[in-house]
Scaffold this motif. Structure first.
Motif, PDB file in Angstrom:
ATOM      1  N   THR A  95       0.834  -1.202   0.000  1.00  0.00           N
ATOM      2  CA  THR A  95       0.000   0.000   0.000  1.00  0.00           C
ATOM      3  C   THR A  95       0.866   1.249   0.000  1.00  0.00           C
ATOM      4  OG1 THR A  95      -1.800  -1.146   1.103  1.00  0.00           O
ATOM      5  CG2 THR A  95      -1.796   1.246   1.250  1.00  0.00           C
ATOM      6  N   ASP A  96       1.892   1.258   0.837  1.00  0.00           N
ATOM      7  CA  ASP A  96       2.808   2.404   0.885  1.00  0.00           C
ATOM      8  C   ASP A  96       3.494   2.610  -0.458  1.00  0.00           C
ATOM      9  OD1 ASP A  96       2.117   2.769   3.521  1.00  0.00           O
ATOM     10  OD2 ASP A  96       3.982   1.925   4.324  1.00  0.00           O
ATOM     11  N   ALA A  97       3.922   1.527  -1.078  1.00  0.00           N
ATOM     12  CA  ALA A  97       4.616   1.629  -2.366  1.00  0.00           C
ATOM     13  C   ALA A  97       3.696   2.165  -3.456  1.00  0.00           C
ATOM     14  CB  ALA A  97       5.177   0.267  -2.776  1.00  0.00           C
ATOM     15  N   GLY A 131       1.220   4.169  -2.858  1.00  0.00           N
ATOM     16  CA  GLY A 131       0.792   5.510  -2.487  1.00  0.00           C
ATOM     17  C   GLY A 131      -0.714   5.650  -2.437  1.00  0.00           C
ATOM     18  N   THR A 132      -1.425   4.578  -2.095  1.00  0.00           N
ATOM     19  CA  THR A 132      -2.887   4.598  -2.107  1.00  0.00           C
ATOM     20  C   THR A 132      -3.507   4.683  -0.725  1.00  0.00           C
ATOM     21  OG1 THR A 132      -2.953   2.180  -2.112  1.00  0.00           O
ATOM     22  CG2 THR A 132      -3.040   3.292  -4.252  1.00  0.00           C
ATOM     23  N   GLN A 133      -2.706   4.773   0.300  1.00  0.00           N
ATOM     24  CA  GLN A 133      -3.266   4.705   1.645  1.00  0.00           C
ATOM     25  C   GLN A 133      -4.179   5.870   1.972  1.00  0.00           C
ATOM     26  OE1 GLN A 133       0.214   4.384   3.985  1.00  0.00           O
ATOM     27  NE2 GLN A 133       0.601   6.561   4.079  1.00  0.00           N
ATOM     28  N   ASP A 134      -3.915   7.071   1.444  1.00  0.00           N
ATOM     29  CA  ASP A 134      -4.740   8.239   1.755  1.00  0.00           C
ATOM     30  C   ASP A 134      -5.662   8.622   0.609  1.00  0.00           C
ATOM     31  OD1 ASP A 134      -1.935   9.687   3.451  1.00  0.00           O
ATOM     32  OD2 ASP A 134      -3.586   8.548   4.297  1.00  0.00           O
TER      33      ASP A 134
END
Length: 84
Positions: free
Chosen positions: A58-60, A62-65
């Protein structure tokens, strides 16, 4: 047959490397195993790491926010009726 001290030390080292998230390919190379053999023997070391893997993915990405647009086509726009 009981494991010797060196076998237990080797097992501890390989387990530590896997739990420290060293890539399985590198651990296998250092341990002198193929990846398939390594994962068969030491799978218990990487079980339960799905949540951490999901967070990294998810961090890679960049979709968390990211919030999806509730009206991506703009069909609910009140100004569309004024154009007629």
């Amino acid at each position: 047959m009981r494991a010797s001290g060196s076998s237990r030390l080797r097992h501890a080292a390989v387990s530590l490397w896997l739990n420290s998230r060293v890539p399985a390919t590198e651990v296998a190379r250092r341990a002198g195993h193929g990846v398939a053999v390594l994962l068969k023997i030491y799978a218990h070391c990487i079980d339960g790491q799905a949540d951490a893997a999901n967070r990294r993915i998810t961090d890679a990405l960049g979709t968390q926010d990211a919030q999806p647009d509730p009206d991506p086509a703009g069909e609910g726009d009140d100004n569309s009726e004024q154009a007629s």
